[in-house]
Design an enzyme around this catalytic site. Structure first.
Site, PDB file in Angstrom:
ATOM      1  CG  PHE A  52      -1.871  -1.159   1.212  1.00 17.20           C
ATOM      2  CD1 PHE A  52      -3.016  -1.128   0.443  1.00 17.20           C
ATOM      3  CD2 PHE A  52      -1.583  -2.303   1.933  1.00 17.20           C
ATOM      4  CE1 PHE A  52      -3.870  -2.209   0.402  1.00 17.20           C
ATOM      5  CE2 PHE A  52      -2.431  -3.388   1.906  1.00 17.20           C
ATOM      6  CZ  PHE A  52      -3.579  -3.345   1.132  1.00 17.20           C
ATOM      7  CB  CYS A  53      -0.110   4.745  -0.665  1.00 14.50           C
ATOM      8  SG  CYS A  53       0.605   6.373  -0.636  1.00 14.50           S
ATOM      9  N   PRO A  54       2.901   4.296   0.871  1.00 15.54           N
ATOM     10  CG  PRO A  54       4.843   5.370   1.630  1.00 15.54           C
ATOM     11  CD  PRO A  54       3.619   4.636   2.114  1.00 15.54           C
TER      12      PRO A  54
END
Lengths: 385, 81
Positions: free
Chosen positions: B18-20
């Protein structure tokens, strides 16, 4: 005898050990289950307090207690350094050669800082990720008489994601109180395209940065420090001059996890199932806290909420029953306080499916953080909250 | 947006991260690559297709292509400096 071996005496390891005793007391007393914690120093350190050595008059001595004093008497504490884990033969070997066999293994081995991976970090940059470094930062702040402060992050992931923003807010407030603010610029460098990884927190923090006159530089991944010119350089090609440079040091997982083939180099984070917390699909090896590769905050709070999951799964295995998924599946819960300066704070509470909705900063949450820090020794490690 | 003539030097499979995460994986790959190398990032995180092109532009590299297939994005980047 079923042997449970926990590597690491931080929040995750200590709490898991004490929760396991609560569930398995009779079996431990009958000699059917043995429970050991291996720790490098035998000292439990409350790392979230380091920031307050730099910013809030905290003393290092208040942030450390003997691990033995926090563990139930039924837990064996082994002080030693792990050299290798042989998962095929279920043996952990210490650097002094002692072999420790296990049936259930918990890897609560945390993370470590590696500032030496950036040239000149040690001489040029300040940080607050050890008690000693935080004390040095306090001295540097006391000597600071105005100039350019640059605060940044020299590698992701890192412990306590809100900490660099909190430090920026707290320093800004301190400089105002010391009448140094109009003689100081503060630059905040984020490695990603916004102020914070979680969008809702970024949306809360960005206006506060603007209100406090702290300039936000996004996509600033620290690449090098030019000690002669006193500038920090980013991978993206930007340069920022500094008089006081404060950087979160790069972090890694433990080397012995990489040497044992459990965690891939160069990061050393354990491939961990997001729900079961099992490592690499092995049914009797668990990880929690900073050691995992989960896309969550590396923070004591994460370990705090993961420990009951590991406990339930190990207890189910020992009792020969199925896992109670209500307690044995981790949903990504994390909760932490967030200082914004001027005696105010907010609360970040989230899980895999629910991003945080931080309340408007106020004094209550700041005081909540202070009270939590002071009462930690009597609550979290002993499983009372 | 495709550029079939470009040969991929390295593939970074950041699906499930998941981000980042995907951006950080790309940055790690860029650091380890030579100028002229072409890196393909696989990402299932919705934020990647906006974050990664923005980073590529700021960092002075070239976005070769961005395609979506089977529920994930394939973002191809050439290291220019």
């Amino acid at each position: 005898m079923q042997r449970i071996l926990i590597l690491g005496g931080g929040v995750g390891g200590t709490l898991t050990a004490n929760l396991l005793v609560k569930k398995l007391r009779a079996r431990i007393d009958r000699g059917e289950v043995g429970l050991s914690v291996v720790d490098l120093t035998g000292q439990h350190v409350y790392q979230p307090g380091f920031m307050y050595i730099a910013m809030g008059g905290e003393r290092a001595a208040n942030l450390q207690r003997p691990e033995r004093s926090l563990l139930d008497k039924r837990v064996t504490l082994v002080i030693g350094e792990v050299a290798r884990i042989d998962v095929d033969h279920q043996v952990v070997t210490l650097t002094d050669g002692r072999p420790l066999g296990y049936d259930q293994l918990v890897l609560a081995t945390g993370s470590r800082i590696v500032p030496e991976t950036i040239e000149h970090f040690d001489t040029e940059a300040q940080h607050f990720y050890t008690a000693e470094a935080a004390a040095r930062l306090r001295v540097a702040l006391d000597r600071f008489a105005g100039g350019r402060i640059v605060i940044g992050i020299a590698g992701m992931p890192y412990k306590c994601p809100p900490a660099p923003l909190e430090v920026a807010f707290l320093i800004e407030a301190e400089l105002r109180q010391r009448d140094l603010r109009d003689r100081t610029t503060i630059d905040y460098c984020s490695p990603i395209g916004r102020a914070f990884t979680i969008e809702s927190v970024s949306e809360m923090a960005t206006p506060i940065l603007a209100e406090k006159g702290i300039e936000l530089h996004t996509f600033f991944n620290v690449e090098a420090i030019d000690a002669e010119r006193k500038v920090v350089q980013s991978l993206e090609g930007e340069e920022l001059p500094y008089d006081l440079l404060i950087l979160v040091p790069p972090h890694k997982g433990q080397q012995f996890l990489m040497d044992s083939g459990l965690a891939p180099a160069p990061g050393g984070w354990l491939p961990t199932d997001r729900a079961t917390l099992q490592v690499g699909g092995r049914p009797n090896v668990y990880a929690l806290g900073d050691a995992t590769d989960l896309p969550l905050s590396k923070a004591g709070s994460t370990a705090h909420f993961e420990a009951p999951v590991v406990t339930e799964r190990i207890v189910a295995a020992i009792e020969g029953r199925g896992v109670d998924h209500k307690h044995g599946d981790y949903l990504g819960k994390v909760m932490c306080f967030f200082e914004v300066g001027d005696g105010k704070g907010t609360l970040l509470q989230f899980d895999y499916n629910h991003p945080p909705r931080p309340p408007k900063p106020n004094q209550i949450w700041h005081l909540g953080k202070i009270v939590f820090n002071k009462t930690y020794w009597h609550t979290v490690p002993k499983g009372r909250v | 947006m495709t550029d079939a003539a470009v040969a991929i030097t390295r593939t970074v499979d950041a699906r499930g991260s998941f981000c980042p995460g995907p951006l950080m994986e790309l940055i790690r790959a860029i650091r380890e690559s030579q100028v002229g190398d072409v890196i393909a990032v696989y990402s299932s995180d919705k934020g990647s297709k906006t974050d990664i092109p923005k980073w590529v532009e700021k960092a002075g590299h070239r976005l070769v292509s961005l395609e979506t297939s089977d529920g994930y994005d394939v973002i191809v980047v050439e290291k220019l400096r």
